[in-house]
Design a protein around this motif. Sequence first.
Motif: not given
Length: 155
Positions: A51-67
């Motif tokens: 579960t990704p989470r963004n603590h801000g302060p700005d929104t993000v249009t997308g991100a990538s997570v590596r496993l």
Amino acid sequence: MAMRRGGLTVVGAAAGVLALGTAGTAWAGNADLEMHGSAVLVGDLVEVGVTPRNHGPDTVTGASVRLTSSAALADTQHLPGGCARTGDREVVCDTGPLAVEVPGERLVVPVRLRDRPEEMTLKVDVVWGGGAVDQDRTNDEQRVLVLATGDPYAF
């Protein structure tokens, strides 16, 4: 380089770095991204929920997570849309947009391993933050030891 899978864009670490340095790229603001979840290992299958989470302060249009797995991945993978194998032990997934202080869509990623290890280490890290500057990189990486017990191990 971005790859399209299942209607989502998956961006590898190198591509994310290149995108940040490209002339004309708009500044995407500031964000503090982190990933939490769990992993379950049964036989040669590890199911990872993130579960990704963004603590801000700005929104993000997308991100990538590596496993990244300490165990080698099987040659054939059946990954969900938005995920792609990027190495012998790596899978990268797109998170989709991340609003401030609202949990992102939970990613469930089943990954087949080459063997049936009794345990493995899983590293989960943010590799691209949609062009946003992450002022707190201390929470961008999680590690968890996952035993082949069928129990969920949290990170």
